[in-house]
Design an enzyme around this catalytic site. Sequence first.
Site, PDB file in Angstrom:
ATOM      1  N   HIS A 194       0.821  -1.216   0.000  1.00  0.00           N
ATOM      2  CA  HIS A 194       0.000   0.000   0.000  1.00  0.00           C
ATOM      3  C   HIS A 194       0.856   1.268   0.000  1.00  0.00           C
ATOM      4  CE1 HIS A 194      -4.149  -0.965  -0.203  1.00  0.00           C
ATOM      5  NE2 HIS A 194      -4.137  -1.789   0.831  1.00  0.00           N
TER       6      HIS A 194
ATOM      7  N   ARG B 120      24.417  -6.057 -23.579  1.00  0.00           N
ATOM      8  CA  ARG B 120      25.627  -6.670 -23.024  1.00  0.00           C
ATOM      9  C   ARG B 120      25.269  -7.837 -22.110  1.00  0.00           C
ATOM     10  NH1 ARG B 120      26.144  -1.154 -22.045  1.00  0.00           N
ATOM     11  NH2 ARG B 120      27.560  -0.037 -23.445  1.00  0.00           N
TER      12      ARG B 120
ATOM     13  N   GLY C  51      32.652  -1.368 -32.935  1.00  0.00           N
ATOM     14  CA  GLY C  51      32.928  -1.042 -31.536  1.00  0.00           C
ATOM     15  C   GLY C  51      34.090  -0.082 -31.461  1.00  0.00           C
TER      16      GLY C  51
ATOM     17  N   CYS D   6      28.242   0.846 -32.156  1.00  0.00           N
ATOM     18  CA  CYS D   6      27.707   0.758 -30.793  1.00  0.00           C
ATOM     19  C   CYS D   6      28.747   1.153 -29.754  1.00  0.00           C
ATOM     20  CB  CYS D   6      27.184  -0.656 -30.518  1.00  0.00           C
ATOM     21  SG  CYS D   6      28.444  -1.937 -30.706  1.00  0.00           S
TER      22      CYS D   6
ATOM     23  N   GLU E  10      35.907  -4.452 -34.500  1.00  0.00           N
ATOM     24  CA  GLU E  10      36.678  -3.689 -33.513  1.00  0.00           C
ATOM     25  C   GLU E  10      38.182  -3.970 -33.585  1.00  0.00           C
ATOM     26  OE1 GLU E  10      35.156  -4.978 -29.702  1.00  0.00           O
ATOM     27  OE2 GLU E  10      34.889  -7.005 -30.443  1.00  0.00           O
TER      28      GLU E  10
ATOM     29  N   ASN F  11      35.410   1.579 -29.061  1.00  0.00           N
ATOM     30  CA  ASN F  11      36.313   1.516 -27.900  1.00  0.00           C
ATOM     31  C   ASN F  11      37.557   0.693 -28.238  1.00  0.00           C
ATOM     32  OD1 ASN F  11      34.130   2.795 -26.836  1.00  0.00           O
ATOM     33  ND2 ASN F  11      33.690   1.302 -25.252  1.00  0.00           N
ATOM     34  N   ASP F  12      37.350  -0.560 -28.681  1.00  0.00           N
ATOM     35  CA  ASP F  12      38.485  -1.420 -29.008  1.00  0.00           C
ATOM     36  C   ASP F  12      39.144  -1.025 -30.324  1.00  0.00           C
ATOM     37  OD1 ASP F  12      38.981  -3.168 -26.887  1.00  0.00           O
ATOM     38  OD2 ASP F  12      37.246  -4.396 -27.398  1.00  0.00           O
TER      39      ASP F  12
ATOM     40  N   ARG G 260      25.199  -9.138 -27.744  1.00  0.00           N
ATOM     41  CA  ARG G 260      26.604  -9.544 -27.861  1.00  0.00           C
ATOM     42  C   ARG G 260      26.859 -10.736 -26.938  1.00  0.00           C
ATOM     43  NH1 ARG G 260      30.926  -5.142 -26.249  1.00  0.00           N
ATOM     44  NH2 ARG G 260      30.350  -5.824 -24.146  1.00  0.00           N
TER      45      ARG G 260
END
Length: 797
Positions: A429, A519, A706, A756, A685, A708-709, A587
């Site tokens: 409640h 992920r 990717g 991504c 990547e 980042n890599d 992934r």
Amino acid sequence: MSEFIKWFKDLSIEDISEVGGKNASLGEMYNNLTKLGVNIPNGFAVTASAYKYFFTKNGLWKPLKELFKDFEAENIDELKRVGKIARELIMKAKIPDDLKKDILQGYKSLKKEYGEGVSLAVRSSATAEDSPTASFAGQNESYLNIKGEENLLQAYKMCLSSNFTDRSISYKYSHGFDPLKVYLSVVIMKMVRSDMASSGVMFSIDTENGFKDVIFINSAWGLGENIVQGTIEPDSFYVHKPTLKQGYRAVLKRKLGNKEKMMIFSKTLHKAILAEQFTKNIKTPIEKRLKYSLSDEEVLKLADWAVKIEEHYGKIYKQYMPMDMEWAKDGIDGELYIVQARPETVHSQEKASYFEIYRLLEKSNILLTGNAVGEKIGSGKVKILRSMAESEKFKKGDVLVAPTTSPDWEPVMKIASAIITETGGRTCHAAIVSRELGKPAIVGAKNSTKILKENQEVTVSCAEGEIGKVYDGILKFEIEKVDVSKLPKPKTKIMMNLGNPELAFSLAKLPVDGIGLARMEFIISNYIKAHPMAIKHPELLSDTERALLDELSFPFDGDMEEFFIKTLSEGVATIASSVYPKKCIVRMSDFKSNEYANLLGGRHFEPIEENPMLGFRGAARYTHPNYAEGFELECKAMKRAIEVMGFDNIYLMIPFCRRIEEAKRVKEALAKNGLGDVSVYMMCEIPNNVILVDEFLKVFDGISIGTNDLTQLTLGVDRDSEIVSFDYDERDEGVKRMVKMAVEGAKRNNKYSGLCGQAPSDYPEFAAFLVKIGIESISLNPDSVLKTIKDISKLEE
């Protein structure tokens, strides 16, 4: 036919003015949904006419009218005084003989239908309740397991007097109702003996964010009052409506509650007239606490009913009508029953295209956490209340902290900036009232009355997922108000990166074209917590590790593989459900060896590497003897999500695939594990992925870049190293040229191309570059989606 008694078979939703919302809804369902397989216990209504007759025969109208003359509902002392006098007037009155006769005749009919030993549920049904705009949830009393004529008559009178509880009076005034014109009908129905089984509540919408595609079910052992009062954390389940309607039979998401207590009927004899009414809480046996209180089959049966009920009420109201339902399982006959249904009154009132996004602009020490209710942020001074007797110290804008709250607390809750309780789940409640009032609340925040101090300044955040956080101090936050219907629609598809399933439903309103990166690692590390190879080889674990793994898999009857497969598939499917039927690119696992080693049992299976970023990760693992069995578990989970759960919008993606031969081996492994017909993308990547993009695209169905890599490997910069972080920049011309080559390669092969990585979320100019080179989709962090949509739309003009 008596004007005082009406059986469910003679009622419909049109009869609210005479029998109240609860009775009218039970009658509506009894007449229309029992033939569709929905179980509704039989019973009858004691009408509003009977209520008015009772008051008239006992001369109660005049003294009550005088009592409420010049009444100030905001004055809590006055509220308590007036409520007490009103209830005493009713309890001293007598039930007229003709009304008494009709009630007892109805009782005899129920005994004839269900047997002499049948017990009754006697429940209030206000004539203003359960409408699409006011729920009256918990404002009036119910009395359960009633046996015997005198007990039944006394319970009826107590229901009438509950129309004047402090909370009920306050609720009426705050919603613009005259307390003397809200009449009370009473439900008298077969008691479903959930004290011997389980019970709970169910919504045909997510209660926190209004996500329409799910059914949300709470469940606990024993009577449902513990869930309603918020004294325990119940089990919770979600079922996805679109796939359920297509015939797929699977739970979407589940969470095991602590269920520390279970409420049963007391066996203790009592001299009071309602001897059978008394209940008691007992400690839930440990084996019940560690098991779910509903089987998957029972969850799905309730979900089927929820869909039927929602569709039926949608026809009645001629609009989409999400429903709030109560259910119970009878421990005697083993059957499930729906015992109440009413329109959901919070999200059904919202504009579908309009929503607010709350964001903290600063952080501090987290003092405690619990279950988040709503998605807002509030701050103020802590006031610890252990009962409403302390309410006079509470001021507008304070943060209410209490062991638990009941609807009696509503006068205080509506002036609070935020609410924190030590116990409770998301359908207690306190949670329901907080949502109606638009207040952020954290329920189930253990030991909050001990950890927080009186007058301490805190910020309560429910805007960071399902876990609500209490921060030290008054923190700055912003509110972004967005009307999605007015946002432009860019030609470049805008997708979203997401790893945490807890955020999926709250982000479902964002106008994205799908999930560009789901992920898997977050689900494994936060929900499964164990290394996949430890699941396959528990004999290699220490006794302590094995005991922890046994505890994790206990709710799944100790089947460790089922625990892994169901938990991972449900986590991924939850993310996929937020954009269904749009694309969700998942992934496969991309832990590094040092990250895998931190999972339960991981130290037994992982090498020690100097630079895990370039070591045993991604595609290299999937066919390697040291991990092939773990990859098999991942594949089984994805196969279940796609084929059993029905999420054919899932596309798989292979990370860190170094060479063509490796790509082929992975595709063969996928086929061997039953995923040969699923679309598979490659995470682009590694420079070799770009140089040989044409060859890789003969194996894969598309690429997702990717950054980042790719930046790390193009520039030779270890992105985990702080000392050279100044040289890590995705906007470097060499990185951009790599990205352009990859996109051109995908176009040349008529294959999908997306990106991504982090770059477009951080740098608007990088997003502009991607649009210019004609990439098919850009996947962003959720907090960058709205701004990027606006920016890209301007570029495309």
